[in-house]
Design a protein around this motif. Structure first.
Motif, short mmCIF file in Angstrom:
data_model
loop_
_atom_site.label_atom_id
_atom_site.label_comp_id
_atom_site.label_asym_id
_atom_site.label_seq_id
_atom_site.Cartn_x
_atom_site.Cartn_y
_atom_site.Cartn_z
N GLN A 28 -4.70 75.98 38.16
CA GLN A 28 -4.07 75.38 39.33
C GLN A 28 -4.89 74.21 39.86
N ARG A 29 -6.21 74.37 39.85
CA ARG A 29 -7.08 73.30 40.34
C ARG A 29 -6.93 72.05 39.46
N ARG A 30 -6.93 72.24 38.14
CA ARG A 30 -6.78 71.09 37.24
C ARG A 30 -5.42 70.42 37.42
N TYR A 31 -4.37 71.24 37.60
CA TYR A 31 -3.03 70.68 37.79
C TYR A 31 -2.95 69.88 39.09
N MET A 32 -3.52 70.41 40.15
CA MET A 32 -3.49 69.72 41.43
C MET A 32 -4.27 68.40 41.37
N ILE A 33 -5.38 68.39 40.67
CA ILE A 33 -6.15 67.14 40.51
C ILE A 33 -5.32 66.12 39.73
N ALA A 34 -4.65 66.57 38.67
CA ALA A 34 -3.82 65.65 37.88
C ALA A 34 -2.66 65.11 38.71
N MET A 35 -2.07 65.94 39.55
CA MET A 35 -0.97 65.47 40.38
C MET A 35 -1.46 64.52 41.46
N ALA A 36 -2.67 64.71 41.95
CA ALA A 36 -3.23 63.77 42.92
C ALA A 36 -3.46 62.41 42.26
N VAL A 37 -3.95 62.43 41.03
CA VAL A 37 -4.15 61.17 40.30
C VAL A 37 -2.80 60.51 40.04
N ARG A 38 -1.80 61.29 39.71
CA ARG A 38 -0.46 60.76 39.47
C ARG A 38 0.11 60.11 40.73
N THR A 39 -0.06 60.79 41.86
CA THR A 39 0.42 60.23 43.13
C THR A 39 -0.30 58.92 43.44
N LEU A 40 -1.59 58.89 43.19
CA LEU A 40 -2.35 57.67 43.40
C LEU A 40 -1.84 56.53 42.50
N CYS A 41 -1.50 56.87 41.27
CA CYS A 41 -0.97 55.85 40.35
C CYS A 41 0.36 55.29 40.85
N VAL A 42 1.23 56.16 41.33
CA VAL A 42 2.53 55.70 41.81
C VAL A 42 2.35 54.82 43.05
N ILE A 43 1.50 55.24 43.97
CA ILE A 43 1.25 54.43 45.17
C ILE A 43 0.63 53.09 44.78
N LEU A 44 -0.30 53.12 43.85
CA LEU A 44 -0.92 51.89 43.36
C LEU A 44 0.12 50.96 42.73
N ALA A 45 1.05 51.53 41.99
CA ALA A 45 2.10 50.71 41.36
C ALA A 45 2.97 50.04 42.42
N VAL A 46 3.30 50.76 43.47
CA VAL A 46 4.15 50.19 44.52
C VAL A 46 3.39 49.09 45.27
N VAL A 47 2.13 49.38 45.60
CA VAL A 47 1.34 48.41 46.39
C VAL A 47 1.05 47.15 45.58
N LEU A 48 0.75 47.31 44.29
CA LEU A 48 0.35 46.16 43.48
C LEU A 48 1.51 45.47 42.78
N TRP A 49 2.74 45.90 43.03
CA TRP A 49 3.87 45.34 42.29
C TRP A 49 3.99 43.82 42.46
N LYS A 50 3.76 43.31 43.66
CA LYS A 50 3.88 41.87 43.88
C LYS A 50 2.58 41.13 43.64
N GLU A 51 1.46 41.85 43.68
CA GLU A 51 0.15 41.21 43.50
C GLU A 51 -0.20 41.02 42.04
N SER A 52 -0.15 42.10 41.29
CA SER A 52 -0.52 42.06 39.88
C SER A 52 0.46 42.95 39.12
N ARG A 53 1.41 42.34 38.52
CA ARG A 53 2.50 43.10 37.87
C ARG A 53 1.95 43.94 36.70
N ILE A 54 1.00 43.43 35.95
CA ILE A 54 0.48 44.16 34.79
C ILE A 54 -0.23 45.43 35.23
N VAL A 55 -1.10 45.32 36.24
CA VAL A 55 -1.82 46.51 36.74
C VAL A 55 -0.82 47.51 37.31
N ALA A 56 0.21 47.01 37.98
CA ALA A 56 1.22 47.90 38.55
C ALA A 56 1.98 48.64 37.45
#
Length: 115
Positions: A28-56
């Motif tokens: 459960q701990r490993r899954y929760m850490i992976a989901m936190a990283v996934r959430t961070l990736c999605v937020i990063l994609a939304v925030v960086l969509w207009k700044e750096s399309r490749i990183v997003a």
């Protein structure tokens, strides 16, 4: 047993695996850490969509594939049973008996007379 950096070294005295509860908690701990990283990736994609399309896009791909990997890792099964602990720890005394003197070679006995 020795101490390392103020912590007491734990000596394993059995070859038993960890408990099922402890194993599930670790998954459960490993899954929760992976989901936190996934959430961070999605937020990063939304925030960086207009700044750096490749990183997003890279972050978005991470957000898409991390859940699959997290489920596979979480359902991978229990860990292998650990090796049995060593019977002797530290110095092992040498055997006290020394090898004995070589026994004399057996003498050939006379063959019984043929009748």
């Amino acid at each position: 047993m020795g101490k390392s950096k103020g912590k007491v070294e734990v000596v394993r005295i059995t070859g038993a695996r960890s408990s099922l509860t402890e194993d599930v908690r670790g998954r459960q701990r490993r899954y929760m850490i992976a989901m936190a990283v996934r959430t961070l990736c999605v937020i990063l994609a939304v925030v960086l969509w207009k700044e750096s399309r490749i990183v997003a896009i890279i972050a978005l791909v991470g957000g898409i594939f991390i859940p699959y990997l997290a489920v596979v890792v979480a359902n991978a099964g229990r860990e292998n049973s650990p090796n049995m602990p060593d019977t002797f720890i530290g110095h092992q005394p040498q055997p006290m008996l020394e090898p004995g003197a070589a026994a004399p070679a057996p003498t050939p006995t006379a063959a019984p007379p043929a009748s």
